[in-house]
Design an enzyme around this catalytic site. Structure first.
Site, PDB file in Angstrom:
ATOM      1  N   ARG A  79      35.249  41.094  23.114  1.00 47.70           N
ATOM      2  CA  ARG A  79      35.221  41.112  21.642  1.00 47.70           C
ATOM      3  C   ARG A  79      36.421  40.389  21.048  1.00 47.70           C
ATOM      4  O   ARG A  79      36.324  39.794  19.995  1.00 47.70           O
ATOM      5  CB  ARG A  79      35.254  42.565  21.128  1.00 47.70           C
ATOM      6  CG  ARG A  79      34.040  43.381  21.462  1.00 47.70           C
ATOM      7  CD  ARG A  79      34.248  44.803  21.005  1.00 47.70           C
ATOM      8  NE  ARG A  79      35.496  45.368  21.542  1.00 47.70           N
ATOM      9  CZ  ARG A  79      35.919  46.595  21.348  1.00 47.70           C
ATOM     10  NH1 ARG A  79      35.209  47.417  20.628  1.00 47.70           N
ATOM     11  NH2 ARG A  79      37.057  47.038  21.878  1.00 47.70           N
ATOM     12  N   GLU A 254      49.003  57.872  45.994  1.00 45.98           N
ATOM     13  CA  GLU A 254      49.488  56.776  45.147  1.00 45.98           C
ATOM     14  C   GLU A 254      50.816  57.155  44.511  1.00 45.98           C
ATOM     15  O   GLU A 254      51.029  58.333  44.183  1.00 45.98           O
ATOM     16  CB  GLU A 254      48.513  56.505  44.011  1.00 45.98           C
ATOM     17  CG  GLU A 254      47.150  56.071  44.462  1.00 45.98           C
ATOM     18  CD  GLU A 254      46.338  55.597  43.261  1.00 45.98           C
ATOM     19  OE1 GLU A 254      46.407  54.395  42.968  1.00 45.98           O
ATOM     20  OE2 GLU A 254      45.665  56.416  42.644  1.00 45.98           O
ATOM     21  N   HIS A 278      35.588  56.197  46.438  1.00 50.24           N
ATOM     22  CA  HIS A 278      36.398  55.668  47.549  1.00 50.24           C
ATOM     23  C   HIS A 278      36.483  56.655  48.720  1.00 50.24           C
ATOM     24  O   HIS A 278      36.307  56.285  49.882  1.00 50.24           O
ATOM     25  CB  HIS A 278      37.827  55.362  47.086  1.00 50.24           C
ATOM     26  CG  HIS A 278      37.920  54.420  45.923  1.00 50.24           C
ATOM     27  ND1 HIS A 278      37.061  53.359  45.747  1.00 50.24           N
ATOM     28  CD2 HIS A 278      38.782  54.368  44.880  1.00 50.24           C
ATOM     29  CE1 HIS A 278      37.401  52.703  44.641  1.00 50.24           C
ATOM     30  NE2 HIS A 278      38.439  53.303  44.102  1.00 50.24           N
ATOM     31  N   LYS A 378      47.957  61.081  42.269  1.00 49.65           N
ATOM     32  CA  LYS A 378      48.868  60.107  41.650  1.00 49.65           C
ATOM     33  C   LYS A 378      50.265  60.710  41.591  1.00 49.65           C
ATOM     34  O   LYS A 378      50.431  61.926  41.622  1.00 49.65           O
ATOM     35  CB  LYS A 378      48.382  59.765  40.243  1.00 49.65           C
ATOM     36  CG  LYS A 378      47.068  58.972  40.255  1.00 49.65           C
ATOM     37  CD  LYS A 378      46.816  58.264  38.961  1.00 49.65           C
ATOM     38  CE  LYS A 378      45.499  57.500  38.964  1.00 49.65           C
ATOM     39  NZ  LYS A 378      45.508  56.303  39.799  1.00 49.65           N
TER      40      LYS A 378
HETATM   41  P1  NDP Z   1      40.038  48.109  30.052  1.00 50.54           P
HETATM   42  O1  NDP Z   1      40.227  49.442  29.423  1.00 50.54           O
HETATM   43  O2  NDP Z   1      41.203  47.189  30.162  1.00 50.54           O
HETATM   44  O3  NDP Z   1      38.856  47.430  29.236  1.00 50.54           O
HETATM   45  C1  NDP Z   1      38.356  46.119  29.475  1.00 50.54           C
HETATM   46  C2  NDP Z   1      37.947  45.478  28.163  1.00 50.54           C
HETATM   47  O4  NDP Z   1      36.829  46.174  27.638  1.00 50.54           O
HETATM   48  C3  NDP Z   1      39.016  45.554  27.091  1.00 50.54           C
HETATM   49  O5  NDP Z   1      39.911  44.497  27.186  1.00 50.54           O
HETATM   50  C4  NDP Z   1      38.186  45.494  25.821  1.00 50.54           C
HETATM   51  O6  NDP Z   1      37.907  44.139  25.533  1.00 50.54           O
HETATM   52  C5  NDP Z   1      36.907  46.149  26.206  1.00 50.54           C
HETATM   53  N1  NDP Z   1      36.911  47.524  25.710  1.00 50.54           N
HETATM   54  C6  NDP Z   1      37.764  48.511  26.039  1.00 50.54           C
HETATM   55  N2  NDP Z   1      37.450  49.653  25.393  1.00 50.54           N
HETATM   56  C7  NDP Z   1      36.387  49.374  24.643  1.00 50.54           C
HETATM   57  C8  NDP Z   1      35.593  50.135  23.770  1.00 50.54           C
HETATM   58  N3  NDP Z   1      35.851  51.421  23.529  1.00 50.54           N
HETATM   59  N4  NDP Z   1      34.544  49.555  23.167  1.00 50.54           N
HETATM   60  C9  NDP Z   1      34.281  48.276  23.390  1.00 50.54           C
HETATM   61  N5  NDP Z   1      35.015  47.490  24.233  1.00 50.54           N
HETATM   62  C10 NDP Z   1      36.041  48.032  24.844  1.00 50.54           C
HETATM   63  O7  NDP Z   1      39.348  48.334  31.451  1.00 50.54           O
HETATM   64  P2  NDP Z   1      39.764  47.793  32.885  1.00 50.54           P
HETATM   65  O8  NDP Z   1      39.858  46.321  32.825  1.00 50.54           O
HETATM   66  O9  NDP Z   1      40.912  48.589  33.381  1.00 50.54           O
HETATM   67  O10 NDP Z   1      38.524  48.265  33.777  1.00 50.54           O
HETATM   68  C11 NDP Z   1      37.237  47.722  33.621  1.00 50.54           C
HETATM   69  C12 NDP Z   1      36.261  48.513  34.472  1.00 50.54           C
HETATM   70  O11 NDP Z   1      36.644  48.454  35.815  1.00 50.54           O
HETATM   71  C13 NDP Z   1      36.221  49.998  34.121  1.00 50.54           C
HETATM   72  O12 NDP Z   1      34.910  50.453  34.280  1.00 50.54           O
HETATM   73  C14 NDP Z   1      37.119  50.645  35.149  1.00 50.54           C
HETATM   74  O13 NDP Z   1      36.738  51.968  35.410  1.00 50.54           O
HETATM   75  C15 NDP Z   1      36.847  49.755  36.360  1.00 50.54           C
HETATM   76  N6  NDP Z   1      37.951  49.716  37.300  1.00 50.54           N
HETATM   77  C16 NDP Z   1      39.183  49.303  36.888  1.00 50.54           C
HETATM   78  C17 NDP Z   1      40.230  49.226  37.797  1.00 50.54           C
HETATM   79  C18 NDP Z   1      41.574  48.742  37.388  1.00 50.54           C
HETATM   80  O14 NDP Z   1      42.438  48.658  38.273  1.00 50.54           O
HETATM   81  N7  NDP Z   1      41.805  48.427  36.127  1.00 50.54           N
HETATM   82  C19 NDP Z   1      40.030  49.593  39.226  1.00 50.54           C
HETATM   83  C20 NDP Z   1      38.677  49.971  39.558  1.00 50.54           C
HETATM   84  C21 NDP Z   1      37.697  50.032  38.606  1.00 50.54           C
HETATM   85  P3  NDP Z   1      37.539  43.646  24.061  1.00 50.54           P
HETATM   86  O15 NDP Z   1      38.023  44.663  23.081  1.00 50.54           O
HETATM   87  O16 NDP Z   1      38.238  42.337  23.950  1.00 50.54           O
HETATM   88  O17 NDP Z   1      36.072  43.524  24.094  1.00 50.54           O
HETATM   89  C1  BG6 Z   2      40.749  52.650  41.393  1.00 54.38           C
HETATM   90  C2  BG6 Z   2      41.121  53.870  40.605  1.00 54.38           C
HETATM   91  O1  BG6 Z   2      39.383  52.659  41.686  1.00 54.38           O
HETATM   92  O2  BG6 Z   2      41.485  52.652  42.612  1.00 54.38           O
HETATM   93  C3  BG6 Z   2      42.600  53.889  40.333  1.00 54.38           C
HETATM   94  O3  BG6 Z   2      40.412  53.823  39.368  1.00 54.38           O
HETATM   95  C4  BG6 Z   2      43.381  53.792  41.624  1.00 54.38           C
HETATM   96  O4  BG6 Z   2      42.970  55.086  39.655  1.00 54.38           O
HETATM   97  C5  BG6 Z   2      42.885  52.597  42.425  1.00 54.38           C
HETATM   98  O5  BG6 Z   2      44.745  53.617  41.303  1.00 54.38           O
HETATM   99  C6  BG6 Z   2      43.520  52.593  43.806  1.00 54.38           C
HETATM  100  O6  BG6 Z   2      43.185  51.401  44.449  1.00 54.38           O
HETATM  101  P1  BG6 Z   2      44.119  50.789  45.587  1.00 54.38           P
HETATM  102  O7  BG6 Z   2      43.370  49.605  46.086  1.00 54.38           O
HETATM  103  O8  BG6 Z   2      45.409  50.428  44.901  1.00 54.38           O
HETATM  104  O9  BG6 Z   2      44.325  51.869  46.590  1.00 54.38           O
END
Ligand code: NDP
Ligand code: BG6
Length: 525
Positions: A79, A254, A278, A378
């Site tokens: 967005r 972690e 996991h 964590k």
């Molecule tokens: P973020 O919270 O950083 O969200 C990603 C993007 O989604 C944001 O930059 C935003 O982009 C959009 N967004 C966030 N909240 C909303 C909302 N309420 N409504 C609409 N758009 C929204 O997520 P992550 O990048 O951390 O994670 C993405 C997915 O991957 C999640 O499902 C998470 O559970 C999974 N995941 C993440 C990991 C990680 O290390 N981060 C590890 C494993 C899984 P914009 O506003 O520009 O549209």
């Molecule tokens: C993600 C979890 O799936 O795995 C995080 O959402 C966690 O909370 C992460 O920190 C751990 O991954 P890794 O590869 O660093 O062990």
């Protein structure tokens, strides 16, 4: 953008380099040298953490290697209003800090990065994306092959999948050119019901072969190695059962806290975030029966059989079965860190668990009566992921008359991270005139005698999606079986009456709450 090194054209195992001195065998470099279909990779949520920290560096690394489609376009979709150049410079920040950063290669790679500002819930916006992708196909020859990666909060998966379907982006052409694949990040639903709903929605726009439910743990080298260790050696499998194994420990500790992900984590907690996915995959790899062939469906069938044998945990109040914890302020590496409840976005009275240790039984012929202890949390003192097989004590000590004390049982430790190694502990005689025992270890370091490139879990997962290989991805029946196991347990834990009593505080930097120590000792002892 085309790959800098795309001349090779099949997956091969190149015999190169030195020899492993211990066995005199040549070292094998398993390089990807395949021809990947030209395609466009569309990342939803491209302004977010996962994209900049994991996905984009993984794509850049694939670009540097030979595992890159030619041609390939990457489209960030979110967005946030960004120009193409702003998106490129945002992605540059994450990549420039990598050890293998090369300014010239980055420039080439960045030419293939595009940005499309999207409203996730607008069909018109998705139609616009379709036109944008057709235009890229026309300009670059990406042939209508599309990989959609949902790097957005789980609450958006259904909306996006639905709108992709409505815009015709889930359709594939019958000749195999013009494939469409969707990658969904864990968590797959919040409980059994929502996981089934999500699946129904995904299937309204995509068929099962198009859906990839990613769990990056499965793609870690050392996790992939578990099946090789078990089934490419004849010495382990005869011992791999209730007759020889006393108990199994699986730990994923972690150091980091919740970081900026409170919005997600407050709803999830450690059981949904780490255990339902996991930890269950690690358990499945240790517990599963050998598949008849190393093929995606056969491997996933055997994992699912294992999940089907999970014995429900009925008494979450009993510390023998489950201990939950939440971190308080403490010190990690000498630095004071705040309590979970003081983290930005966390409710001051939050009862979300950040630590859990549990005892699980697998009720089948092989494992009946063998406890599996699973722990994750964590703000623990170190990053440590290990699987520890504790063998039984020797049946009879013929040294009893020499008073050597207890003989420590053998242990096989499969180190996943950060130490990627396999260790076997056993007893020897201490040199000298009298008989005394000495516990020793045999260590195998995963990268010993290996000098080739290494592949990160996201790189491996992305290659597999591009190849249409489901081996390292969840199948829906597995997801549902794991939710069937966890949903009732989580529901009980979250019921107001008992949740306060169940969450034990622990100091950041410690090994979890005091109540968890007996179970943790069984894992790590
Ligand atoms: P973020 O919270 O950083 O969200 C990603 C993007 O989604 C944001 O930059 C935003 O982009 C959009 N967004 C966030 N909240 C909303 C909302 N309420 N409504 C609409 N758009 C929204 O997520 P992550 O990048 O951390 O994670 C993405 C997915 O991957 C999640 O499902 C998470 O559970 C999974 N995941 C993440 C990991 C990680 O290390 N981060 C590890 C494993 C899984 P914009 O506003 O520009 O549209
Ligand atoms: C993600 C979890 O799936 O795995 C995080 O959402 C966690 O909370 C992460 O920190 C751990 O991954 P890794 O590869 O660093 O062990």
């Amino acid at each position: 953008m085309s790959s800098p090194n795309n001349s090779k054209n099949q997956i091969s195992e190149a015999l190169v380099g030195g020899t492993a001195p211990d066995l005199g065998m040549p070292t094998q470099l398993c390089l990807f040298e395949g021809n990947l279909d030209p395609c466009t990779i569309v990342i939803f949520g491209a302004s977010g953490d996962l994209t900049s920290r994991k996905l984009m560096p993984a794509l850049y690394n694939l670009y540097l290697s030979s595992a890159w489609p030619n041609p390939c376009c990457v489209v960030g979709a979110a967005r946030t209003s960004l120009s193409r150049e702003e998106f490129q410079s945002k992605m540059h920040a994450g990549i420039a800090s990598q050890g293998n950063y090369d300014a010239k290669k980055w420039q080439e790679f960045a030419q293939g990065l595009n940005y499309y500002a999207i409203e996730y819930d607008s069909q018109a916006s998705c139609q616009g994306l379709h036109a944008f992708l057709r235009n890229l196909d026309g300009r670059h020859g990406t042939r209508g092959n599309r990989l959609f990666y949902l790097a957005v909060p789980p609450s958006l998966y259904q909306t996006i999948s639905h709108n992709l379907g409505q815009a015709g982006l889930g359709q594939e052409s019958l000749d195999g050119q013009g494939w469409s694949r969707i990658v969904v990040e864990k968590p797959f639903g919040h409980d059994l019901h929502s996981a089934m709903e999500l699946d129904t929605t995904l299937h309204q726009s995509f068929q099962e072969h198009q859906i990839f439910r990613i769990d990056h743990y499965m793609a870690k080298e050392t996790v992939q190695n578990i099946l090789i260790c078990r089934f490419a050696n004849s010495i382990f499998e005869p011992l791999w059962n209730r007759n020889f194994i006393d108990h199994v420990g699986i730990i994923a500790a972690e150091k980091i806290g919740v970081e900026h992900r409170a919005g997600f984590y407050e709803q999830a907690g450690v059981l949904r975030d780490m255990f339902q996915n996991h930890m269950m995959q690690l358990l499945a790899l240790i517990a599963m029966e050998p598949p008849s062939r190393f093929e995606a469906e056969r491997v996933r069938d055997e994992k699912v059989k294992g999940f089907r044998s999970l014995k429900p945990i009925s008494a979450p109040g009993s510390v023998e079965n489950l201990v939950l914890g939440q971190y308080e302020a403490g010190q990690i590496d000498g630095v004071t860190v705040p309590a979970y409840r003081a983290e930005p976005g966390v409710r001051p009275d939050s009862l979300t668990p950040t630590f859990a240790v549990m005892r699980v039984f697998i009720d089948n012929w092989r494992w009946r009566g063998v406890p599996f202890y699973l722990a994750s949390g964590k703000r623990l003192p170190q990053k440590l992921t290990q699987l520890i097989i504790h063998f039984k004590e020797v049946p009879h000590s013929l040294f009893a008359n020499i008073d050597l004390g207890a003989i420590t049982p053998n242990r096989l430790i499969l180190g996943i991270q950060p130490e990627e190694k396999i260790t076997l502990t056993f007893q020897t005689k201490n040199p000298g005139a009298t008989v005394c025992l000495r516990g020793v270890t045999m260590d195998f370091n995963y990268y010993q005698n290996y000098h080739g490139p290494m592949m990160d879990a996201y790189e491996k997962s992305l290659i597999d999606v591009m190849q249409g290989d489901h081996m390292l991805f969840w199948r829906q029946d597995g997801v549902e079986l794991c939710w069937s196991f966890f949903s009732p347990l989580i529901e009980q834990c979250e019921s107001c009456a008992i949740s306060e009593k169940l969450i034990h505080p622990y100091k950041a930097g410690s090994w979890g709450p005091a109540a968890a120590q007996p179970l943790l000792n069984l894992i790590l002892a």
